[in-house]
Design a protein around this motif. Structure first.
Motif, PDB file in Angstrom:
ATOM      1  N   MET A  57     -12.510 -10.278  -1.444  1.00  9.60           N
ATOM      2  CA  MET A  57     -12.899  -8.879  -1.297  1.00  9.60           C
ATOM      3  C   MET A  57     -12.017  -8.206  -0.244  1.00  9.60           C
ATOM      4  O   MET A  57     -11.392  -7.183  -0.482  1.00  9.60           O
ATOM      5  N   PHE A  58     -12.003  -8.786   0.943  1.00  8.84           N
ATOM      6  CA  PHE A  58     -11.158  -8.221   1.992  1.00  8.84           C
ATOM      7  C   PHE A  58      -9.683  -8.305   1.618  1.00  8.84           C
ATOM      8  O   PHE A  58      -8.902  -7.429   1.978  1.00  8.84           O
ATOM      9  N   ARG A  59      -9.331  -9.327   0.892  1.00  5.85           N
ATOM     10  CA  ARG A  59      -7.934  -9.466   0.488  1.00  5.85           C
ATOM     11  C   ARG A  59      -7.534  -8.315  -0.434  1.00  5.85           C
ATOM     12  O   ARG A  59      -6.444  -7.733  -0.294  1.00  5.85           O
ATOM     13  N   ARG A  60      -8.408  -7.964  -1.392  1.00  4.00           N
ATOM     14  CA  ARG A  60      -8.085  -6.872  -2.305  1.00  4.00           C
ATOM     15  C   ARG A  60      -8.012  -5.534  -1.570  1.00  4.00           C
ATOM     16  O   ARG A  60      -7.111  -4.727  -1.814  1.00  4.00           O
ATOM     17  N   ARG A  61      -8.970  -5.333  -0.666  1.00  4.41           N
ATOM     18  CA  ARG A  61      -8.947  -4.071   0.082  1.00  4.41           C
ATOM     19  C   ARG A  61      -7.698  -3.963   0.952  1.00  4.41           C
ATOM     20  O   ARG A  61      -7.048  -2.913   1.020  1.00  4.41           O
ATOM     21  N   LEU A  62      -7.404  -5.041   1.644  1.00  4.65           N
ATOM     22  CA  LEU A  62      -6.227  -5.022   2.499  1.00  4.65           C
ATOM     23  C   LEU A  62      -4.948  -4.824   1.683  1.00  4.65           C
ATOM     24  O   LEU A  62      -4.055  -4.075   2.075  1.00  4.65           O
ATOM     25  N   SER A  63      -4.866  -5.478   0.529  1.00  3.77           N
ATOM     26  CA  SER A  63      -3.690  -5.313  -0.330  1.00  3.77           C
ATOM     27  C   SER A  63      -3.570  -3.875  -0.805  1.00  3.77           C
ATOM     28  O   SER A  63      -2.459  -3.309  -0.843  1.00  3.77           O
ATOM     29  N   LEU A  64      -4.702  -3.266  -1.173  1.00  6.04           N
ATOM     30  CA  LEU A  64      -4.670  -1.879  -1.642  1.00  6.04           C
ATOM     31  C   LEU A  64      -4.188  -0.938  -0.534  1.00  6.04           C
ATOM     32  O   LEU A  64      -3.340  -0.054  -0.767  1.00  6.04           O
ATOM     33  N   VAL A  65      -4.715  -1.127   0.671  1.00  6.99           N
ATOM     34  CA  VAL A  65      -4.302  -0.272   1.785  1.00  6.99           C
ATOM     35  C   VAL A  65      -2.816  -0.474   2.096  1.00  6.99           C
ATOM     36  O   VAL A  65      -2.081   0.491   2.344  1.00  6.99           O
ATOM     37  N   LEU A  66      -2.386  -1.718   2.088  1.00  2.00           N
ATOM     38  CA  LEU A  66      -0.968  -1.976   2.368  1.00  2.00           C
ATOM     39  C   LEU A  66      -0.069  -1.368   1.297  1.00  2.00           C
ATOM     40  O   LEU A  66       1.007  -0.833   1.604  1.00  2.00           O
ATOM     41  N   ILE A  67      -0.503  -1.444   0.028  1.00  6.64           N
ATOM     42  CA  ILE A  67       0.289  -0.838  -1.048  1.00  6.64           C
ATOM     43  C   ILE A  67       0.361   0.674  -0.862  1.00  6.64           C
ATOM     44  O   ILE A  67       1.417   1.302  -1.041  1.00  6.64           O
ATOM     45  N   LEU A  68      -0.782   1.284  -0.488  1.00  3.19           N
ATOM     46  CA  LEU A  68      -0.805   2.723  -0.272  1.00  3.19           C
ATOM     47  C   LEU A  68       0.116   3.117   0.884  1.00  3.19           C
ATOM     48  O   LEU A  68       0.880   4.091   0.793  1.00  3.19           O
ATOM     49  N   LEU A  69       0.038   2.368   1.982  1.00  7.21           N
ATOM     50  CA  LEU A  69       0.922   2.657   3.115  1.00  7.21           C
ATOM     51  C   LEU A  69       2.392   2.459   2.746  1.00  7.21           C
ATOM     52  O   LEU A  69       3.253   3.254   3.135  1.00  7.21           O
ATOM     53  N   ALA A  70       2.659   1.399   1.980  1.00  6.55           N
ATOM     54  CA  ALA A  70       4.042   1.160   1.554  1.00  6.55           C
ATOM     55  C   ALA A  70       4.544   2.283   0.652  1.00  6.55           C
ATOM     56  O   ALA A  70       5.691   2.730   0.774  1.00  6.55           O
ATOM     57  N   ALA A  71       3.672   2.757  -0.270  1.00  5.11           N
ATOM     58  CA  ALA A  71       4.069   3.858  -1.153  1.00  5.11           C
ATOM     59  C   ALA A  71       4.339   5.120  -0.342  1.00  5.11           C
ATOM     60  O   ALA A  71       5.296   5.865  -0.618  1.00  5.11           O
ATOM     61  N   THR A  72       3.512   5.358   0.678  1.00  2.00           N
ATOM     62  CA  THR A  72       3.734   6.529   1.527  1.00  2.00           C
ATOM     63  C   THR A  72       5.060   6.424   2.282  1.00  2.00           C
ATOM     64  O   THR A  72       5.816   7.399   2.397  1.00  2.00           O
ATOM     65  N   VAL A  73       5.334   5.234   2.802  1.00  2.00           N
ATOM     66  CA  VAL A  73       6.597   5.032   3.517  1.00  2.00           C
ATOM     67  C   VAL A  73       7.791   5.209   2.583  1.00  2.00           C
ATOM     68  O   VAL A  73       8.796   5.841   2.938  1.00  2.00           O
ATOM     69  N   VAL A  74       7.673   4.664   1.347  1.00  2.00           N
ATOM     70  CA  VAL A  74       8.764   4.820   0.382  1.00  2.00           C
ATOM     71  C   VAL A  74       8.961   6.284   0.030  1.00  2.00           C
ATOM     72  O   VAL A  74      10.097   6.787  -0.056  1.00  2.00           O
ATOM     73  N   LEU A  75       7.828   7.006  -0.198  1.00  2.00           N
ATOM     74  CA  LEU A  75       7.926   8.437  -0.505  1.00  2.00           C
ATOM     75  C   LEU A  75       8.566   9.193   0.649  1.00  2.00           C
ATOM     76  O   LEU A  75       9.395  10.098   0.445  1.00  2.00           O
ATOM     77  N   GLN A  76       8.189   8.834   1.867  1.00  2.00           N
ATOM     78  CA  GLN A  76       8.789   9.475   3.031  1.00  2.00           C
ATOM     79  C   GLN A  76      10.285   9.168   3.104  1.00  2.00           C
ATOM     80  O   GLN A  76      11.088  10.033   3.456  1.00  2.00           O
ATOM     81  N   GLY A  77      10.644   7.961   2.758  1.00  2.00           N
ATOM     82  CA  GLY A  77      12.064   7.609   2.752  1.00  2.00           C
ATOM     83  C   GLY A  77      12.833   8.399   1.704  1.00  2.00           C
ATOM     84  O   GLY A  77      13.945   8.878   1.967  1.00  2.00           O
ATOM     85  N   VAL A  78      12.238   8.548   0.489  1.00  2.00           N
ATOM     86  CA  VAL A  78      12.900   9.331  -0.557  1.00  2.00           C
ATOM     87  C   VAL A  78      13.060  10.781  -0.104  1.00  2.00           C
ATOM     88  O   VAL A  78      14.109  11.417  -0.292  1.00  2.00           O
TER      89      VAL A  78
END
Length: 539
Positions: free
Chosen positions: A1-22
């Motif tokens: 459960m915590f693994r899925r939540r943490l993975s989702l948050v990390l993916i969201l943060l990574a997508a935001t960082v990638v978008l910011q980089g673009v």
């Protein structure tokens, strides 16, 4: 459960960082484009201004030259070249402006710029030709005539007023430069807004994730830490109270299972420790009994060696005394017996050395044998050992055949007396365990496997050694079954002493039985010694 939540948050943060980089890449590209356009517009404006200034300087030079007030021709040439270079740079900048989209909002801007540069280029060419042929006005010529010609040359080209053309061009390029600066300011403002917005979004996401996981992880982590501390303190009955379906509950169940297993293991270990202590007490008693038995065996071994030494020393003393009396006796011809009695004395002394070695073995100090290390020709100790062994061999009608060794071929570093003793031990062993009327062969060869070594082999046709007893023949006091049947007397010390003497000379002794493919068993003893010089072929 915590693994899925943490993975989702990390993916969201990574997508935001990638978008910011673009967005950053896009903003950087746009800013670079605006900077390039602004620089081109500024360079074009500066080029027209410089062209106008250079033209005015050339006009002044022509005026001075026309009225005869001076004017250096080199200065005229430099000014013309400068105008031509400025026009060439402006043409290149105009092409770059078109490629960069400068003035794309006004379709007439670029054609007007190109047309102005064309007219100015034609004017400069005409002006250069005219100025090159310019002459000074005669003193009586009207000044107005010279001024009109000069104005026509500098101010008109293809029916256009060059002053107005240059003024329009400067005004047009100034407007373009101002336009590009405004556009660059707007772009930078947009980029700043974008960056601030993206940073705020990323910060809010990170803060929200931190607050959420801090609240969600505090209770299970505290429970796990408390459980681990209790287990570390030895309270194996403690259980972590987490019964959910997340990862922390899985860890808690694993810790509880481990604590239960450790508790059972501790109980089992306690029982086994008591059993082991009992077994240790029993084994300790057995070891003490074995140690006492070994001590008694060692005492018997030492007594045996002392007895052997005693038994050998008495006849040795008698032989030596008899030999000395014989040598001193006046009734015997000295020339007839002196040589034989001298050999008896020498043999007696060597036998005394053997006795000393046996005493050293009894003191477990065989490795401390003193050796006089010096170059020794193997032919000498081998010849001496053959002579001494021939007496024992003759008594049993045994023939010893030795391959000849020339002096100086085989030279080793060692003790001649000890080497003679070593050869005699091998020959004595071969003779004693040969059949009556048998033969013993002594040959030698340079080692093929170990360069710089010589191999001296003593081969008999005797009783041989069973294969299962070969590994034990160098053990002290060991005598094989066939050896005891063939010759009851013996102490089992000859071969161990031979191996020790060989090792003291950095060599080795090896026994092979059967000695060859001959149907008779026989034994072959191979002695290997290092050479310090020598050569020749194997005998």
């Amino acid at each position: 459960m915590f693994r899925r939540r943490l993975s989702l948050v990390l993916i969201l943060l990574a997508a935001t960082v990638v978008l910011q980089g673009v967005a950053a890449v896009f903003a950087l590209h746009e800013a670079e484009r605006q900077v390039v356009r602004g620089r081109i517009a500024s360079d074009i404006h500066q080029g027209f201004v410089q062209l106008l200034a250079t033209k005015q300087r050339l006009r002044s030079w022509v005026t001075q030259h026309k009225i005869g007030a001076g004017g250096d021709p080199d200065e005229r040439t430099a000014l013309l070249r400068k105008m031509q270079k400025t026009l060439a740079d402006l043409v290149a900048l105009a092409n770059a402006a078109e490629a960069a989209g400068l003035g794309s909002a006004d379709a007439s801007e670029h054609p007007a710029r190109i047309d102005a540069l064309r007219v100015l280029g034609q004017s400069v060419e005409t002006l250069g030709s005219a100025v090159g042929q310019l002459s000074t006005l005669p003193p009586d010529a009207p000044v107005r005539q010279g001024w009109d010609a000069l104005s026509e040359l500098f101010d008109r080209a293809e029916g256009q007023d060059l002053r107005e053309l240059i003024s329009r061009s400067i005004a047009r390029e100034a407007a373009a430069m101002q336009r590009e600066r405004t556009a660059a300011d707007v772009t930078l403002a947009r980029i700043g807004t974008l960056w601030i917005g993206m940073a705020l979004v990323l910060a809010l996401l990170a803060l929200g994730a931190t607050l959420y996981f801090a609240r969600a992880l505090r209770r299970p982590i505290d429970a796990l830490v408390a459980g681990a501390q209790r287990l570390r303190q030895g309270h194996l009955e403690h259980r972590v109270p987490l019964d959910g379906h997340d990862e922390f509950s899985d860890v808690a169940r694993s810790m509880n299972a481990m604590a239960e297993a450790l508790e059972k293991h501790g109980q089992r270990e306690s029982r086994q420790r008591h059993q082991l202590e009992e077994q240790v007490r029993e084994r300790t008693g057995a070891l003490q009994d074995a140690n006492v038995a070994l001590q008694r065996t060692d005492v018997r071994r030492r007594q045996l060696l002392a007895d052997i030494s005693h038994e050998l020393r008495t006849p040795t003393t008698a032989i030596r005394g008899e030999a000395e009396v014989t040598l001193r006796g006046p009734d015997r011809p000295a020339a007839e017996y002196r040589e034989a009695l001298q050999r008896i004395v020498d043999t007696s002394r060597q036998l005394g050395s053997v006795i000393d070695d046996l005493l050293a073995m009894a003191r477990s100090d065989m490795e401390s044998l003193s050796l006089a290390r010096e170059p020794v020709d193997l032919a000498d100790p081998l010849r001496e050992a053959l002579y001494q062994a021939s007496a024992l061999a003759g008594g049993n009608y045994i023939t010893i055949k030795c391959a000849p060794i020339e002096r100086g071929i085989l030279v080793v570093k060692g003790d001649a007396q000890r080497l003679a003793q070593l050869f005699l031990l091998l020959l004595d062993n071969a003779v004693r365990y040969s059949h009556r009327g048998g033969r013993v062969y002594v040959d030698w060869a340079l080692s093929a496997d170990q360069p710089g070594m010589v191999e001296v082999a003593v081969t008999d046709q005797g009783i041989g050694i069973p294969k299962d007893e070969l590994p034990q023949v160098f053990d002290r006091h060991f005598r094989g079954s066939a050896a005891r049947l063939h010759r009851a007397a013996g102490s089992g010390l000859g071969l161990p002493i031979a191996r020790t003497l060989a090792a003291a000379h950095e060599g080795s002794v090896e026994l092979q039985s059967p000695a060859s493919n001959d149907p008779r068993p026989g034994t072959r003893a191979v002695l290997r010694l290092p050479l310090i010089q020598g050569g020749g072929q194997a005998a």
